[in-house]
Structure formats: structure tokens, C-alpha cells
Enzyme design. Structure first.
Site, mmCIF file in Angstrom:
data_model
loop_
_atom_site.group_PDB
_atom_site.id
_atom_site.type_symbol
_atom_site.label_atom_id
_atom_site.label_comp_id
_atom_site.label_asym_id
_atom_site.label_seq_id
_atom_site.Cartn_x
_atom_site.Cartn_y
_atom_site.Cartn_z
ATOM 1 C CD GLU A 152 1.822 -12.489 16.637
ATOM 2 O OE1 GLU A 152 1.985 -11.320 17.030
ATOM 3 O OE2 GLU A 152 1.222 -13.350 17.308
ATOM 4 C CB SER A 159 -7.921 -3.986 2.677
ATOM 5 O OG SER A 159 -7.729 -2.743 3.274
ATOM 6 C CB SER A 207 -8.523 -5.820 -3.713
ATOM 7 O OG SER A 207 -9.187 -4.611 -4.002
ATOM 8 N NE ARG A 241 -7.228 1.555 -6.298
ATOM 9 C CZ ARG A 241 -6.138 1.821 -5.593
ATOM 10 N NH1 ARG A 241 -5.077 2.310 -6.189
ATOM 11 N NH2 ARG A 241 -6.098 1.580 -4.307
ATOM 12 C CD1 TRP A 279 7.497 6.389 -2.432
ATOM 13 C CD2 TRP A 279 7.138 6.662 -4.635
ATOM 14 N NE1 TRP A 279 8.721 6.381 -3.062
ATOM 15 C CE2 TRP A 279 8.521 6.549 -4.415
ATOM 16 C CE3 TRP A 279 6.672 6.842 -5.936
ATOM 17 C CZ2 TRP A 279 9.454 6.602 -5.453
ATOM 18 C CZ3 TRP A 279 7.603 6.902 -6.971
ATOM 19 C CH2 TRP A 279 8.975 6.787 -6.726
ATOM 20 C CG ASP A 293 -2.053 0.922 1.154
ATOM 21 O OD1 ASP A 293 -2.295 1.460 0.055
ATOM 22 O OD2 ASP A 293 -2.717 1.139 2.172
ATOM 23 C CG HIS A 336 0.202 1.815 -9.385
ATOM 24 N ND1 HIS A 336 -0.054 1.487 -8.075
ATOM 25 C CD2 HIS A 336 -0.893 2.490 -9.818
ATOM 26 C CE1 HIS A 336 -1.248 1.942 -7.730
ATOM 27 N NE2 HIS A 336 -1.770 2.564 -8.774
ATOM 28 C CD GLU A 369 -13.144 -5.408 -2.274
ATOM 29 O OE1 GLU A 369 -11.928 -5.665 -2.151
ATOM 30 O OE2 GLU A 369 -14.037 -6.273 -2.148
ATOM 31 C CG LEU A 423 9.384 -16.756 -2.121
ATOM 32 C CD1 LEU A 423 9.273 -16.744 -0.602
ATOM 33 C CD2 LEU A 423 9.593 -15.332 -2.638
ATOM 34 N NE ARG A 433 -8.402 0.472 5.059
ATOM 35 C CZ ARG A 433 -8.009 1.737 5.034
ATOM 36 N NH1 ARG A 433 -8.228 2.510 6.066
ATOM 37 N NH2 ARG A 433 -7.404 2.225 3.968
HETATM 38 C C1 FPP Z 1 -2.023 0.122 -3.321
HETATM 39 O O1 FPP Z 1 -1.499 1.411 -3.288
HETATM 40 C C2 FPP Z 1 -1.488 -0.555 -4.477
HETATM 41 C C3 FPP Z 1 -2.233 -1.152 -5.435
HETATM 42 C C4 FPP Z 1 -3.700 -1.236 -5.408
HETATM 43 C C5 FPP Z 1 -1.580 -1.774 -6.584
HETATM 44 C C6 FPP Z 1 -0.375 -2.556 -6.218
HETATM 45 C C7 FPP Z 1 0.236 -3.010 -7.442
HETATM 46 C C8 FPP Z 1 1.559 -3.062 -7.660
HETATM 47 C C9 FPP Z 1 2.585 -2.722 -6.677
HETATM 48 C C10 FPP Z 1 2.012 -3.578 -8.950
HETATM 49 C C11 FPP Z 1 1.875 -5.067 -8.872
HETATM 50 C C12 FPP Z 1 2.702 -5.667 -9.821
HETATM 51 C C13 FPP Z 1 3.101 -6.928 -9.768
HETATM 52 C C14 FPP Z 1 4.012 -7.351 -10.804
HETATM 53 C C15 FPP Z 1 2.683 -7.890 -8.713
HETATM 54 P P1 FPP Z 1 -2.499 2.620 -3.536
HETATM 55 O O2 FPP Z 1 -2.547 2.881 -4.989
HETATM 56 O O3 FPP Z 1 -3.811 2.313 -2.913
HETATM 57 O O4 FPP Z 1 -1.761 3.761 -2.797
HETATM 58 P P2 FPP Z 1 -2.445 4.985 -2.037
HETATM 59 O O5 FPP Z 1 -3.249 4.392 -0.901
HETATM 60 O O6 FPP Z 1 -1.272 5.767 -1.562
HETATM 61 O O7 FPP Z 1 -3.284 5.717 -3.046
#
Ligand code: FPP
Length: 237
Positions: free
Chosen positions: A204, A193, A67, A73, A27, A22, A39, A69, A132, A191
């Protein structure tokens, strides 16, 4: 023989760590960049952390990539995350060279055909990896997962007295895997989520204000040190 031999730090590694990646959007915002840049940075960090977990000998890592949900977006952002995923999957090196066994958990049905094919290739190419076990949660929702398990049980015609907790666990995407021992959520949110809600029953938790793209192996090490200070009783005394 030296008189004193520095004792190597002894620690217990959780078998299974689950991370909620998250804070990518925040960022990017902090840097006046588009969310897509967040992202992209989050995806790069995911690769680094997965590699690090493999290096230290972790058995299972599950990451929340998208997710059930997240479809809410803006379409542009959804497309952006799917494209990041495509790039990751096309780079077969990610799995083969690193001996990482990848598995996607979630309802993959609504995904674009090409992504489904890339996922099937990635899973079969890494099938025999001995390092892994990496689960990538995609179009994943804990309630959706449990609902599907119940539907399967009914379709299989099981009767009420035959149903145990194992009956449910065996019909989740994570069937056959140990439950997560440690759930890590950076970015200052507290949370779950809808993440692994069945499997997390005795996990934990570790929270941190660090945004996911800034979450480095040093932060993970700090979390692992803390894990070693926890006293897990699983309901006992
Ligand atoms: C949550 O941060 C992040 C996501 C919903 C997307 C996560 C996806 C990636 C890191 C790319 C995945 C790629 C691979 C190859 C597995 P947010 O966008 O909700 O951040 P914010 O809460 O600061 O808006």
C-alpha cells in the site's frame, strides 16, 4: 472495577514500512539554508522516526538513504551525505542501547573503505538485537538489485525450470524478510524512484506533502490510521 473500560484502540500494524526520505533539499531552501542543513535535519528525523517505530513495536523499517542514481549529485553533496552516514555509524549507541538490528541494503562495493568497515561493525554489533529490524538502503537501486540476483542465478548454474519467484526473492538484499506492506513518500512526489520495485508488488502507498525533516511521529500515526482503513486483497476478492 469501573463500569466502563475505555477500549484500547485496536489497530493492525504493518509488519514492514518502507520510507523514501525525500524533501531535505527543499526544506533547507525554504529556510535559505544550504542543502547540507537539510540532510542534517533529515538524518536527525530519521533517527527519531526509527526510534519511534521501535517503540511502537514495528518489525521492519526500510529507509532510502542513497540511491544508485544519487552519485549524479554534486560531489560536495555526495560527500556531505557520506559524512552524515559516518557520524551516524560512529555513534554505536544508535544500535546497541536501542535494541535495533541494523542492516545495509544495496551495492556497498563502491563505498569508501572506512564506511564499509563502520557498516560491518554496526551490523555485527547489533546482530543479536531483538527490536526493530532497520534496513538502510545505501547505493541501492531496485533494478540493480534484480540484475544482480539474475547474475547470481546464472553463476549458480540454475536451469530455467528451477526458477520460481522465491528463487529471485532469496537473492535480493532483503532475502528472508517480509515484503514492505506500506510505502511512505513525503514531500509531494508520487513515484517509487527505483525503490524496492520487486518487493513493493502488493504494498500500500501513502503520500504526503510534508517534507521529510518535518515528518513527525504524528504524521506516521496518521498514515497508520489510514493503513487500517485499507482493504488489502492481494489480487483476490
Ligand atoms: C532526498 O531528499 C534525500 C536524500 C537523497 C538523502 C537522504 C539522506 C539522509 C536523510 C541522511 C541519511 C542518513 C542516515 C544516517 C541514514 P532530496 O535531497 O532529494 O530533497 P529535494 O528533493 O527537496 O531536493
Amino acid at each position: 472495577m469501573p463500569l466502563f473500560r475505555k477500549k484500547e484502540k485496536e489497530r493492525v500494524l504493518p509488519r514492514h514500512i518502507a520510507i523514501i526520505m525525500d524533501g531535505n533539499g527543499r526544506w533547507a531552501k525554504k529556510r535559505s539554508l544550504p542543502r547540507s542543513a537539510g540532510h542534517a535535519a533529515g538524518s536527525k528525523n530519521f533517527k527519531d522516526i526509527a526510534r519511534y517505530c521501535n517503540k511502537i513495536g514495528l518489525e521492519y523499517l526500510t529507509v532510502y538513504a542513497f540511491s544508485t542514481e544519487n552519485w549524479k549529485r554534486p560531489q560536495e553533496e555526495v560527500n556531505n551525505i557520506m559524512n552524515i552516514l559516518r557520524d551516524y555509524l560512529k555513534d554505536a549507541k544508535n544500535f546497541k542501547d536501542e535494541n535495533i538490528k541494523v542492516k545495509f541494503i544495496g551495492n556497498l562495493e563502491p563505498l569508501d573503505e572506512d564506511i564499509k568497515e563502520l557498516i560491518a561493525d554496526a551490523e555485527s554489533e547489533s546482530e543479536n538485537a531483538t527490536g526493530l529490524h532497520l534496513n538502510i538502503a545505501l547505493n541501492y537501486g531496485g533494478r540493480d538489485e534484480i540484475t544482480n540476483a539474475v547474475k547470481r542465478i546464472i553463476k549458480e548454474g540454475l536451469s530455467a525450470e528451477d526458477i520460481t519467484e522465491e528463487t529471485i526473492s532469496e537473492r535480493l538484499y532483503t532475502a528472508g524478510q517480509p515484503d514492505p506492506d506500506y510505502i511512505i513518500r513525503p514531500s509531494g512526489e508520487y513515484r517509487l524512484s527505483n525503490y524496492l520495485i520487486w518487493q513493493a508488488a502488493y504494498a500500500e502507498y501513502w503520500f504526503s506533502d510534508v517534507l521529510w525533516p518535518d515528518f513527525k511521529p504524528a504524521h506516521l500515526e496518521k498514515a497508520l490510521d489510514e493503513y487500517n482503513r485499507r482493504n488489502r486483497r492481494f489480487g483476490g476478492i
